[in-house]
Write an enzyme that holds these catalytic residues in place. Structure first.
Site, PDB file in Angstrom:
ATOM      1  N   ASP A 130      16.425 -11.346   7.752  1.00 13.15           N
ATOM      2  CA  ASP A 130      15.216 -10.624   7.366  1.00 13.15           C
ATOM      3  C   ASP A 130      15.570  -9.547   6.345  1.00 13.15           C
ATOM      4  OD1 ASP A 130      12.426 -10.321   7.608  1.00 13.15           O
ATOM      5  OD2 ASP A 130      12.686  -8.547   8.843  1.00 13.15           O
ATOM      6  N   HIS A 137       6.864  -0.427   1.147  1.00  8.56           N
ATOM      7  CA  HIS A 137       7.183  -0.375   2.574  1.00  8.56           C
ATOM      8  C   HIS A 137       8.406   0.506   2.823  1.00  8.56           C
ATOM      9  CE1 HIS A 137       7.713  -1.587   6.716  1.00  8.56           C
ATOM     10  NE2 HIS A 137       8.896  -2.138   6.452  1.00  8.56           N
ATOM     11  N   ARG A 146      12.233  10.077   7.661  1.00  3.38           N
ATOM     12  CA  ARG A 146      13.194  11.033   7.104  1.00  3.38           C
ATOM     13  C   ARG A 146      12.555  12.124   6.267  1.00  3.38           C
ATOM     14  NH1 ARG A 146      15.590   6.106   6.476  1.00  3.38           N
ATOM     15  NH2 ARG A 146      14.907   5.936   4.312  1.00  3.38           N
ATOM     16  N   GLU A 203       4.303  -7.342  11.495  1.00  2.00           N
ATOM     17  CA  GLU A 203       4.810  -7.148  10.144  1.00  2.00           C
ATOM     18  C   GLU A 203       4.350  -8.310   9.278  1.00  2.00           C
ATOM     19  OE1 GLU A 203       8.753  -4.348  10.470  1.00  2.00           O
ATOM     20  OE2 GLU A 203       9.058  -6.484  10.100  1.00  2.00           O
ATOM     21  N   GLU A 205       4.819 -10.578   6.522  1.00  2.00           N
ATOM     22  CA  GLU A 205       5.929 -11.059   5.705  1.00  2.00           C
ATOM     23  C   GLU A 205       5.671 -12.499   5.275  1.00  2.00           C
ATOM     24  OE1 GLU A 205       9.908 -10.464   7.053  1.00  2.00           O
ATOM     25  OE2 GLU A 205       9.389  -8.825   8.430  1.00  2.00           O
ATOM     26  N   ASP A 237       7.106 -10.793  11.707  1.00  2.00           N
ATOM     27  CA  ASP A 237       8.303 -10.375  12.437  1.00  2.00           C
ATOM     28  C   ASP A 237       7.917  -9.200  13.335  1.00  2.00           C
ATOM     29  OD1 ASP A 237      10.989 -10.562  13.118  1.00  2.00           O
ATOM     30  OD2 ASP A 237      11.565  -8.999  11.706  1.00  2.00           O
ATOM     31  N   ARG A 241       8.548  -0.672  17.751  1.00  2.00           N
ATOM     32  CA  ARG A 241       9.000   0.469  16.949  1.00  2.00           C
ATOM     33  C   ARG A 241       9.759   1.502  17.777  1.00  2.00           C
ATOM     34  NH1 ARG A 241       8.873  -1.675  11.980  1.00  2.00           N
ATOM     35  NH2 ARG A 241       6.782  -2.315  11.338  1.00  2.00           N
ATOM     36  N   GLN A 244      13.198   0.012  18.482  1.00  2.00           N
ATOM     37  CA  GLN A 244      13.917  -0.018  17.209  1.00  2.00           C
ATOM     38  C   GLN A 244      14.413   1.375  16.810  1.00  2.00           C
ATOM     39  OE1 GLN A 244      11.444  -1.395  14.001  1.00  2.00           O
ATOM     40  NE2 GLN A 244      13.093  -1.401  12.490  1.00  2.00           N
ATOM     41  N   TYR A 248      18.576   1.656  16.286  1.00  2.00           N
ATOM     42  CA  TYR A 248      18.993   1.112  14.983  1.00  2.00           C
ATOM     43  C   TYR A 248      20.140   1.864  14.325  1.00  2.00           C
ATOM     44  CZ  TYR A 248      16.714   4.522  11.849  1.00  2.00           C
ATOM     45  OH  TYR A 248      16.370   5.643  11.141  1.00  2.00           O
ATOM     46  N   LYS A 257      13.516  -6.247  17.534  1.00  2.00           N
ATOM     47  CA  LYS A 257      13.061  -7.318  16.648  1.00  2.00           C
ATOM     48  C   LYS A 257      13.246  -8.718  17.235  1.00  2.00           C
ATOM     49  CE  LYS A 257      12.237  -5.199  12.587  1.00  2.00           C
ATOM     50  NZ  LYS A 257      11.073  -5.446  11.738  1.00  2.00           N
ATOM     51  N   THR A 261       9.449 -13.923  16.529  1.00  2.00           N
ATOM     52  CA  THR A 261       9.080 -14.004  15.117  1.00  2.00           C
ATOM     53  C   THR A 261       8.203 -15.238  14.969  1.00  2.00           C
ATOM     54  OG1 THR A 261      11.166 -12.995  14.403  1.00  2.00           O
ATOM     55  CG2 THR A 261       9.926 -14.237  12.749  1.00  2.00           C
ATOM     56  N   THR A 354       8.515  -6.680   5.346  1.00  2.00           N
ATOM     57  CA  THR A 354       7.094  -6.336   5.276  1.00  2.00           C
ATOM     58  C   THR A 354       6.651  -6.171   3.828  1.00  2.00           C
ATOM     59  OG1 THR A 354       7.270  -5.224   7.396  1.00  2.00           O
ATOM     60  CG2 THR A 354       5.362  -4.675   6.044  1.00  2.00           C
ATOM     61  N   GLU A 368       2.789   1.842   9.183  1.00  2.00           N
ATOM     62  CA  GLU A 368       2.284   2.460   7.955  1.00  2.00           C
ATOM     63  C   GLU A 368       0.782   2.752   8.039  1.00  2.00           C
ATOM     64  OE1 GLU A 368       4.117   0.584   4.210  1.00  2.00           O
ATOM     65  OE2 GLU A 368       4.519  -0.887   5.776  1.00  2.00           O
TER      66      GLU A 368
END
Length: 420
Positions: A130, A137, A146, A203, A205, A237, A241, A244, A248, A257, A261, A354, A368
């Site tokens: 992926d 995105h 961040r 997501e 995709e 996918d 959240r 994750q 991560y 994840k 899928t 995404t 988002e």
């Protein structure tokens, strides 16, 4: 003169003679899986067409690729075989060609109403990767997690970022998705949360299906990479959240994840998409030579996401995006995947990541769209920060031609409660 089939195809259909996407189906419960192509409201059984001797070109004449339970053998044969098959099928389905049109017995055996068949995974997926190829995105996710000062890491503009997913949990459209359980970030001095995910997301995709692979240690040239891509599917996918976010760092996505899928059943070939090719975004800084393409292109594929909230009859459109928003192209993704010598194999699946556009209504996931739950979506009198049990998500994608569509059908899944 425009191509026209002897089979009546509604103007709004995703599956006119200009498309002819490939899938794998059972015509009735318990029957053997076999390859087919979609034409209007029918599936053309390619095993029957092959048995009748109608694949009479030099490459496919003596091949058993359409007697297989998946498309891997056909895809491994490469672009010359794909072009021969497409020309043969467009000829057979043309309103001017009598071989199938006037053979009532063969039509009866080979043309199966689409609403009668069971669609299956079209390929045996050996590996799933992926990518993270949409700049919008990447920018939104970076800002959420961040802050706006430096949302996209410097490496993102030099390499198509990706992680290796889980091929075993790829499922066909219409398969329920069980809410995953796992750990979430602790608050204060408490232990980590453990239980059903509280931030389950979709997501938007697309996925590229690999045709011929490459030998271990021999990278694919970026300008030859299109010959290794059989076609595209819609791909969701699903993402937990909260799981994750806690796991991560430092090695990337894992349990957030790998629980599911979803892909659409029909693979639309690059040949069918070629009339909708468009320029890819200008890349700054210019990519390194191994990623520099002579022709850098995306496809104008309108994408849409609908959510049907639990207990309701009506869906609501929450996203309208487009494949042409991708920063890194499919061919750059594939070339980068192999530059270290990694060998791809027929049936491997490469997700785009995404696909978000620049406007809020084009954001490709709830992370988002709700800005990590801060701005709940209003849905038919209810609201959502993330997906709840019973919610159903449907992805669609379609190219608009002159008097016809080249579409992908739908890619859907419903959330069901976590196992205790």
């Amino acid at each position: 003169m425009a191509l026209k089939s002897f089979i009546e195809v509604h103007p709004d259909s995703h599956f006119p003679i200009q498309n002819l996407p490939y899938g794998v189906f059972r015509p009735e419960p318990g029957s053997a899986a076999r390859p087919g192509v979609a034409i209007g409201d029918y599936v053309l059984d390619l095993s029957e067409i092959a048995s009748a001797g109608l694949f009479d070109g030099p490459i496919l004449k003596n091949s058993d690729c359409f007697s297989q339970p998946n498309l891997n053998k056909f895809m491994a044969m490469g672009r010359s075989a794909w072009k021969e098959a497409r020309a043969t099928l467009q000829g057979l389905l043309s309103y001017t060609e009598p071989a199938l049109r006037d053979n009532a017995a063969l039509r009866q055996k080979s043309l199966v109403p689409m609403n009668k068949v069971e669609m299956l995974l079209p390929v045996a997926v050996g590996d799933y990767t992926d990518f993270f190829s949409s700049m919008h995105h990447a920018k939104n996710c970076g800002t959420i997690f961040r802050g706006p000062e430096n949302p996209i890491p410097a490496n993102w503009f030099h390499i198509p970022i990706a992680y290796h997913g889980r091929a075993s949990s790829i499922v066909i459209s219409g398969t329920d998705i069980i809410r995953p359980r796992g750990q979430g970030r602790p608050t204060g001095n408490t232990p980590p949360y453990f239980g059903p995910s509280l931030k389950l997301d979709f997501e938007l995709e697309m996925g590229a299906i690999v045709g011929p692979g490459n030998e271990l240690g021999k990278p694919v040239d970026v300008n030859e990479a299109a010959n290794h891509i059989f076609g595209l599917v819609l791909l969701n996918d699903w993402s937990a959240r909260d799981i994750q976010a806690w796991e991560y760092v430092p090695l990337g996505p894992f349990l957030g994840k790998s629980f599911g899928t979803t892909i659409s059943p029909w693979i639309v070939t690059l040949d069918a998409l070629e009339p909708f090719a468009c320029d890819a975004p200008k890349q700054e800084p210019p990519p390194l030579p191994y990623l520099a393409e002579k022709i850098s292109k995306n496809y104008d594929i309108a994408l849409e996401v609908q959510i049907k909230p639990a207990g309701q009859e009506d869906s609501r459109v929450v996203t309208k995006s487009n494949f042409n928003h991708l920063y890194w192209t499919l061919t750059q993704q594939l070339a980068h995947h192999t530059i270290n010598g990694c060998n791809l194999r027929p049936g491997d699946l490469l997700g785009t990541g995404t696909i978000s556009g620049p406007e809020p209504e084009s954001f490709g996931c709830l992370l988002e769209l709700t800005w990590n739950g801060q701005n709940p979506l209003s849905l038919n009198g209810t609201s959502r920060k993330f997906l709840e049990d019973g919610d159903e998500v449907t992805l669609t994608g379609c190219c608009k031609g002159n008097g016809y569509n080249v579409g992908f059908g739908t890619c859907s899944g419903k959330i069901i409660p976590s196992h205790p």
